[in-house]
Scaffold this active site. Structure first.
Site, PDB file in Angstrom:
ATOM      1  N   SER A 111       0.836  -1.216   0.000  1.00 60.70           N
ATOM      2  CA  SER A 111       0.000   0.000   0.000  1.00 60.70           C
ATOM      3  C   SER A 111       0.862   1.255   0.000  1.00 60.70           C
ATOM      4  O   SER A 111       0.629   2.191  -0.779  1.00 60.70           O
ATOM      5  CB  SER A 111      -0.903   0.041   1.225  1.00 60.70           C
ATOM      6  OG  SER A 111      -1.633  -1.142   1.333  1.00 60.70           O
ATOM      7  N   ASP A 154       6.720   3.155   6.727  1.00 59.50           N
ATOM      8  CA  ASP A 154       6.645   2.411   5.470  1.00 59.50           C
ATOM      9  C   ASP A 154       6.675   3.353   4.269  1.00 59.50           C
ATOM     10  O   ASP A 154       7.310   3.072   3.244  1.00 59.50           O
ATOM     11  CB  ASP A 154       5.385   1.514   5.447  1.00 59.50           C
ATOM     12  CG  ASP A 154       4.130   2.238   5.922  1.00 59.50           C
ATOM     13  OD1 ASP A 154       4.213   3.409   6.356  1.00 59.50           O
ATOM     14  OD2 ASP A 154       3.042   1.634   5.870  1.00 59.50           O
TER      15      ASP A 154
END
Ligand code: MEV
Length: 326
Positions: A111, A154
């Site tokens: 994602s 991330d």
């Protein structure tokens, strides 16, 4: 004119969960790359094609002004990235967007990688020449639009690549000059959603603020010591710290039996240390080892899948255009 950008996944090395509360973490980018191709099309429709939608002969089409308002699950992160870019740069236009990459991401951050790649591709398409810090800010805002939570470690790995000492929101972002990381990644199987695990730890923190707060302080110390060990290439020390970090994550309740099996097998096969990586509840562990083949074999024998991607990978990259699908 079409532009394609790619971005990597991530492996959280130390500081899992504590990073949500403003403590630092160490993260390395993993070369499991996700690509986004963008081009301007006539009209004001945004058309998004993911591998999942393409397989069903479908596409997501919506007016540019509605992008990100009521996103589809399959296209939510891309839509949020496009909406951020449209809003920020008042660049509403018809677009065709195609995404691509490994169908199985092993929980290594597809994602955030897709979001970063979408920002990178739109940055090129609109000739914005944004610095990476600004691309990070936009991609992190997009991820928060979808998930509502997350430290952004991330996204930082996806945008900047390499190995980072990171504090939430990019408050600290230090690129660490490391080369060969002697790590073996093992996948234990799919997990329950990250947001659920973050919420679970948050609830425990509320019930036991002093003790869980103390554990986060310990994780902070582990990360700082881990940074020194990483820079010195002291794998024995880094292995100790990984084991200590794992023990805390186990106490926080995010370990699983399958992760434990892989971690114990790696340690028994001679690894300096091993821990789960990220939110927990499944997905990946990693081990630090000189004898990576032996440790990999032990992880496989314990029911895991050794994930073969290179670490310390580059962040957002513009890719040459291919006329075929990304
Ligand atoms: C999830 O991969 C890692 C967590 O620390 C959450 C976050 O940092 O956003 C649990």
């Amino acid at each position: 004119m079409r532009f394609t950008a790619s971005a990597p996944g991530k492996l959280l090395l130390l500081g899992d969960h504590a990073v949500v509360y403003g403590h630092p973490c160490l993260v390395t980018a993993v070369d499991i790359r996700y690509r986004v191709t963008v081009e301007i099309i006539p009209g004001d429709l945004v058309e998004i094609i993911t591998p999942e939608l393409r397989a069903r002969g479908a596409a997501r089409r919506l007016p540019a002004a509605d992008t990100g308002v009521a996103p589809l699950r399959e296209t939510a992160f891309v839509e949020a990235a496009v909406a951020q870019m449209f809003r920020q740069y008042n660049a509403y236009t018809g677009l065709r967007i195609q995404t691509g990459g490994q169908p199985l991401s092993y929980g290594l951050g597809s994602s955030s990688a897709v979001t970063a790649a979408a920002v990178g591709a739109l940055n090129a398409l609109f000739a914005l020449n944004l610095p990476l810090e600004e691309q990070f800010r936009l991609a992190y805002a997009a991820v928060l639009d979808v998930q509502g939570k997350g430290s952004g470690f991330d996204v930082a790995a996806a945008v900047f690549g390499g190995t980072l000492y990171y504090v939430r929101g990019g408050e600290r972002l230090e690129a660490l000059p490391v080369h060969d990381l002697p790590f073996v990644i093992g996948y234990s199987g799919a997990k329950v959603g990250t947001v659920n695990l973050v919420t679970m730890v948050e609830a425990l923190y509320q019930r036991q603020p002093a003790i869980v707060g103390g554990m986060f302080d310990l994780l902070h110390q582990i990360v700082d010591a881990g940074k020194a060990a990483l820079l010195a290439g002291d794998w024995q020390a880094f292995g100790d710290l990984a084991n200590l970090n794992h023990g805390i994550l186990d106490s926080l309740g995010v370990n699983t039996l399958s992760l434990s099996r892989l971690i114990e097998a790696a340690r028994a096969a001679g690894a300096y240390g091993a821990k789960l990586s990220g939110a927990g509840g499944g997905d990946c562990m990693f081990a630090i080892a000189d004898e990576r083949a032996a440790v990999g074999a032990a992880i496989t024998a314990a029911g895991g899948v050794v994930v073969p991607f290179v670490l310390n990978a580059p962040g957002i990259c513009l890719e040459p255009d291919h006329e075929d699908e990304p």
